[in-house]
Motif scaffolding. Sequence first.
Motif, PDB file in Angstrom:
ATOM      1  N   VAL A 149       0.869  -1.183   0.000  1.00  0.00           N
ATOM      2  CA  VAL A 149       0.000   0.000   0.000  1.00  0.00           C
ATOM      3  C   VAL A 149       0.898   1.222   0.000  1.00  0.00           C
ATOM      4  CG1 VAL A 149      -1.598   1.386   1.378  1.00  0.00           C
ATOM      5  CG2 VAL A 149      -2.002  -1.065   1.107  1.00  0.00           C
TER       6      VAL A 149
ATOM      7  N   LEU B  35     -13.136   6.460  -3.824  1.00  0.00           N
ATOM      8  CA  LEU B  35     -12.536   5.160  -4.065  1.00  0.00           C
ATOM      9  C   LEU B  35     -12.801   4.756  -5.509  1.00  0.00           C
ATOM     10  CD1 LEU B  35     -13.600   3.167  -0.857  1.00  0.00           C
ATOM     11  CD2 LEU B  35     -11.531   4.529  -1.221  1.00  0.00           C
TER      12      LEU B  35
ATOM     13  N   TYR C  26     -11.844  -2.009  -4.396  1.00  0.00           N
ATOM     14  CA  TYR C  26     -11.270  -0.726  -4.810  1.00  0.00           C
ATOM     15  C   TYR C  26      -9.757  -0.728  -4.593  1.00  0.00           C
ATOM     16  CZ  TYR C  26     -16.207   0.340  -4.402  1.00  0.00           C
ATOM     17  OH  TYR C  26     -17.572   0.308  -4.544  1.00  0.00           O
ATOM     18  N   SER C  27      -9.051  -0.099  -5.562  1.00  0.00           N
ATOM     19  CA  SER C  27      -7.590  -0.087  -5.521  1.00  0.00           C
ATOM     20  C   SER C  27      -6.997   1.272  -5.203  1.00  0.00           C
ATOM     21  CB  SER C  27      -7.020  -0.548  -6.879  1.00  0.00           C
ATOM     22  OG  SER C  27      -7.486  -1.823  -7.212  1.00  0.00           O
TER      23      SER C  27
ATOM     24  N   ALA D   8      -7.634   5.399  -3.532  1.00  0.00           N
ATOM     25  CA  ALA D   8      -8.385   6.413  -2.793  1.00  0.00           C
ATOM     26  C   ALA D   8      -7.711   7.758  -3.002  1.00  0.00           C
ATOM     27  CB  ALA D   8      -8.440   6.072  -1.303  1.00  0.00           C
TER      28      ALA D   8
ATOM     29  N   CYS E 157      -9.327  -3.770  -2.347  1.00  0.00           N
ATOM     30  CA  CYS E 157      -9.900  -4.014  -1.021  1.00  0.00           C
ATOM     31  C   CYS E 157     -11.382  -3.645  -0.996  1.00  0.00           C
ATOM     32  CB  CYS E 157      -9.162  -3.195   0.035  1.00  0.00           C
ATOM     33  SG  CYS E 157      -7.390  -3.496   0.108  1.00  0.00           S
TER      34      CYS E 157
ATOM     35  N   GLU F 221     -14.924  -2.050   0.754  1.00  0.00           N
ATOM     36  CA  GLU F 221     -15.253  -0.757   1.374  1.00  0.00           C
ATOM     37  C   GLU F 221     -14.910  -0.768   2.857  1.00  0.00           C
ATOM     38  OE1 GLU F 221     -19.252   1.895   2.444  1.00  0.00           O
ATOM     39  OE2 GLU F 221     -19.353   0.269   0.961  1.00  0.00           O
TER      40      GLU F 221
ATOM     41  N   THR G 248     -12.622  -2.485   4.417  1.00  0.00           N
ATOM     42  CA  THR G 248     -11.163  -2.421   4.605  1.00  0.00           C
ATOM     43  C   THR G 248     -10.656  -1.005   4.396  1.00  0.00           C
ATOM     44  OG1 THR G 248     -10.890  -4.724   3.890  1.00  0.00           O
ATOM     45  CG2 THR G 248      -8.937  -3.301   3.807  1.00  0.00           C
ATOM     46  N   TRP G 249     -11.186  -0.310   3.395  1.00  0.00           N
ATOM     47  CA  TRP G 249     -10.772   1.065   3.153  1.00  0.00           C
ATOM     48  C   TRP G 249     -11.181   1.981   4.306  1.00  0.00           C
ATOM     49  CZ3 TRP G 249      -7.247   2.947   0.160  1.00  0.00           C
ATOM     50  CH2 TRP G 249      -6.878   2.269  -1.005  1.00  0.00           C
ATOM     51  N   GLU G 250     -12.326   1.759   4.864  1.00  0.00           N
ATOM     52  CA  GLU G 250     -12.741   2.555   6.018  1.00  0.00           C
ATOM     53  C   GLU G 250     -11.775   2.352   7.183  1.00  0.00           C
ATOM     54  OE1 GLU G 250     -16.723   1.274   6.716  1.00  0.00           O
ATOM     55  OE2 GLU G 250     -17.607   2.754   5.335  1.00  0.00           O
TER      56      GLU G 250
ATOM     57  N   ILE H   6      -8.569   1.473   6.907  1.00  0.00           N
ATOM     58  CA  ILE H   6      -7.293   2.115   6.542  1.00  0.00           C
ATOM     59  C   ILE H   6      -7.366   3.615   6.790  1.00  0.00           C
ATOM     60  CG2 ILE H   6      -5.764   2.680   4.609  1.00  0.00           C
ATOM     61  CD1 ILE H   6      -6.445  -0.055   3.399  1.00  0.00           C
ATOM     62  N   LEU H   7      -8.443   4.249   6.372  1.00  0.00           N
ATOM     63  CA  LEU H   7      -8.585   5.700   6.527  1.00  0.00           C
ATOM     64  C   LEU H   7      -8.712   6.106   7.982  1.00  0.00           C
ATOM     65  CD1 LEU H   7     -11.013   6.298   3.522  1.00  0.00           C
ATOM     66  CD2 LEU H   7      -8.613   6.994   3.663  1.00  0.00           C
TER      67      LEU H   7
END
Length: 206
Positions: free
Chosen positions: A133, A166, A173-174, A176, A193, A195, A197-199, A201-202
């Motif tokens: 990442v 995203l 999604y790859s 952001a 990843c 949604e 997983t992205w939440e 990460i953020l």
Amino acid sequence: MREAYKDVMDRIEVTPEMQTRILKAIRDADIQGRSKRAVPMGRLAIAACLALLVAGAVALPKLPTKPPEKDPSGVQNGIWSVTQAASLQELSQLVGFEMEELKTLPFAVTEIQYRAYPGGMAEVTYLGETQSVTLRKLAGDADPSGGYSSYSDTLVLTRNGYCVTLSGEGSLYSLAVWQDGTYSYSIRASQACSEETWESILEGMG
């Protein structure tokens, strides 16, 4: 053509030793005792051209066989190169602003790389066994992701009151991308990843 010919001719330098060898080669071209006057003009012209080619090959400068050494200042051939940093703090000093880090990732991190790019862009890459990442940050409103791929689907999330877009395929999604009014950010995942997983990460960014 005339200018190119003149430039080549200006570079040719024939030493006395070379001249002696060339004249001997022309004399030897007179086949086994034939009169010099019997030597065809075409043969003499060919011998003369060969002599010029030999002289030119010796006189012209050689091309470099290896690239120039890199300047310790980070500049090579007049172009600023990417600068490696040893830590997040050093990276922040290089780019002139505080660089965030990602604390929640969907894999175990085995290595972290810090880079400062020309123009003041900061990059932190988190490497795992099979995936990575990359977080980027840049002052202004330009997209720092450097990605030109087209994605079929997008999804907008909210982080600290800012809209995060995203991009990916289907429900995975790859990339952001977002802005906070002062800086632009991007996070790229080598493996797409969800949604959720992205939440995560953020939320773990700080």
